[in-house]
Enzyme design. Structure first.
Site, PDB file in Angstrom:
ATOM      1  NE  ARG A   1      -3.081  -3.293  -1.684  1.00 53.97           N
ATOM      2  CZ  ARG A   1      -2.646  -4.141  -0.761  1.00 53.97           C
ATOM      3  NH1 ARG A   1      -1.344  -4.372  -0.636  1.00 53.97           N
ATOM      4  NH2 ARG A   1      -3.484  -4.770   0.037  1.00 53.97           N
TER       5      ARG A   1
ATOM      6  CG  HIS B   1      -6.509  -8.534   0.817  1.00 52.55           C
ATOM      7  ND1 HIS B   1      -6.692  -8.921  -0.506  1.00 52.55           N
ATOM      8  CD2 HIS B   1      -6.275  -7.194   0.774  1.00 52.55           C
ATOM      9  CE1 HIS B   1      -6.579  -7.870  -1.296  1.00 52.55           C
ATOM     10  NE2 HIS B   1      -6.323  -6.813  -0.542  1.00 52.55           N
TER      11      HIS B   1
ATOM     12  CE  LYS C   1      -6.064  -0.814   5.253  1.00 54.72           C
ATOM     13  NZ  LYS C   1      -7.336  -0.872   4.505  1.00 54.72           N
TER      14      LYS C   1
ATOM     15  CE1 TYR D   1      -6.161  -7.085  -7.548  1.00 55.62           C
ATOM     16  CE2 TYR D   1      -6.451  -8.197  -5.452  1.00 55.62           C
ATOM     17  CZ  TYR D   1      -6.165  -7.057  -6.174  1.00 55.62           C
ATOM     18  OH  TYR D   1      -5.891  -5.892  -5.523  1.00 55.62           O
TER      19      TYR D   1
ATOM     20  CG  HIS E   1      -4.898   0.875  -4.342  1.00 54.92           C
ATOM     21  ND1 HIS E   1      -4.220   0.747  -3.132  1.00 54.92           N
ATOM     22  CD2 HIS E   1      -5.969   0.044  -4.251  1.00 54.92           C
ATOM     23  CE1 HIS E   1      -4.865  -0.107  -2.364  1.00 54.92           C
ATOM     24  NE2 HIS E   1      -5.914  -0.551  -3.017  1.00 54.92           N
TER      25      HIS E   1
ATOM     26  NE  ARG F   1      -3.629  -2.199   2.680  1.00 53.80           N
ATOM     27  CZ  ARG F   1      -3.387  -3.344   3.305  1.00 53.80           C
ATOM     28  NH1 ARG F   1      -2.214  -3.535   3.898  1.00 53.80           N
ATOM     29  NH2 ARG F   1      -4.302  -4.298   3.346  1.00 53.80           N
TER      30      ARG F   1
END
Length: 301
Positions: free
Chosen positions: A245, A268, A171, A277, A242, A147
């Site tokens: 990414r 994730h 995250k 994806y 992004h 990110r």
């Protein structure tokens, strides 16, 4: 209460009580500030309790030309803001409850082809500290799928050139280790040993990617840097950090990488986030079928 004071209280709430990431907080506040500027300019309203349902309606009409996704994000930000205001007795009614938020659709992010990635990266010829830094940031975004917020706050301690991996807290304060390829390591080694000291000068900092004042590159700064590089490269697509990414993940999947492995590398929490994806890769399936199946008409192809 003044709108500006209410926003400051909300910021403290997001930081202290909700414990949200800096990136999430900035996104919420950016949308709310956009709303504040509109209300103050169009209606000369400066106190939060003076805002009525019709003002919200007029604001939503104002932002209607924006994309569906952007409008939904603004509405979510305002709804959360008003939930807080009611909870803290700053307003009596959550006027955002009168407005429905459309169900979020499935958006397929645009990605670059392998040739376009090469075209973009190769357009940055390393000949000084700035070009070296920019080349490394591009290489690392595509190589490891970071990110932009993660990339900007990397430190020297996050990089292991010998074992070729980057390690950091993603995250939810979850440690993540992502591989780096040999090309990235080559450019990073050159940047760290030869060019980064020219940016640091006499200032001591552990941040990896810094500006001429030895301050870490900010997300907005890199966005503008990237736009200039894309324009210089001749690529016509709209490319954001992004995008690289998304491109990282898509290219891995198209080359038969395991979806769980991609999930781990992207950080994730839920595998369902990663499955977007698989939809992008359907395009490749159709292209492969059209090219390879003997019953497909060449004219159709």
């Amino acid at each position: 209460m003044k709108i500006c004071d209410a926003i400051l209280e909300y910021k403290q709430y997001l930081v202290v009580e909700k414990g949200l990431s800096q990136n999430t907080i900035e996104n919420y506040l950016r949308d709310i500030s956009h709303f504040q500027k509109y209300i103050e300019k169009e209606f000369e309203i400066y106190h939060i309790e003076k805002i009525e349902r019709d003002h919200i309606y007029q604001y939503l009409k104002k932002i209607h030309p924006m994309s569906e996704r952007t409008i939904q994000r603004h509405m979510v930000s305002l709804r959360q803001f008003y939930i807080f205001l009611v909870k803290e007795n700053r307003v009596k009614i959550n006027i955002m409850s009168y407005f429905d938020i459309a169900k979020k659709g499935q958006y397929l992010p645009e990605v670059l082809t392998v040739e376009e990635v090469s075209q973009l990266i190769q357009s940055v010829q390393v000949n000084d500290a700035i070009s070296s830094r920019n080349r490394c940031m591009l290489e690392l975004l595509y190589s490891s799928g970071l990110r932009i917020s993660e990339l900007c706050y990397l430190t020297l301690y996050n990089i292991n050139l010998q074992k070729r991996f980057v390690k950091f807290m993603g995250k939810g304060n979850k440690e993540r280790i992502v591989p780096m390829n040999q090309v990235v390591c080559h450019y990073l080694k050159e940047y760290i040993e030869k060019y980064r000291p020219l940016l640091c000068k006499e200032i001591k900092t552990q941040y990896l990617f810094i500006d001429k004042k030895a301050m870490p590159i900010k997300r907005d700064n890199f966005y503008h840097i990237l736009q200039n590089l894309v324009k210089k490269s001749g690529i016509k697509k709209h490319v954001t950090p992004h995008t690289l990414r998304h491109t990282f993940a898509t290219h891995l999947l198209e080359n038969d990488a395991d979806l769980r492995a991609i999930q781990e590398m992207l950080g994730h929490k839920d595998i369902s986030t990663t499955t977007i994806y698989t939809h992008i890769s359907k395009k490749k399936i159709i292209e492969d079928y059209t090219r390879a199946h003997p019953r497909v008409s060449k004219k159709e192809g």
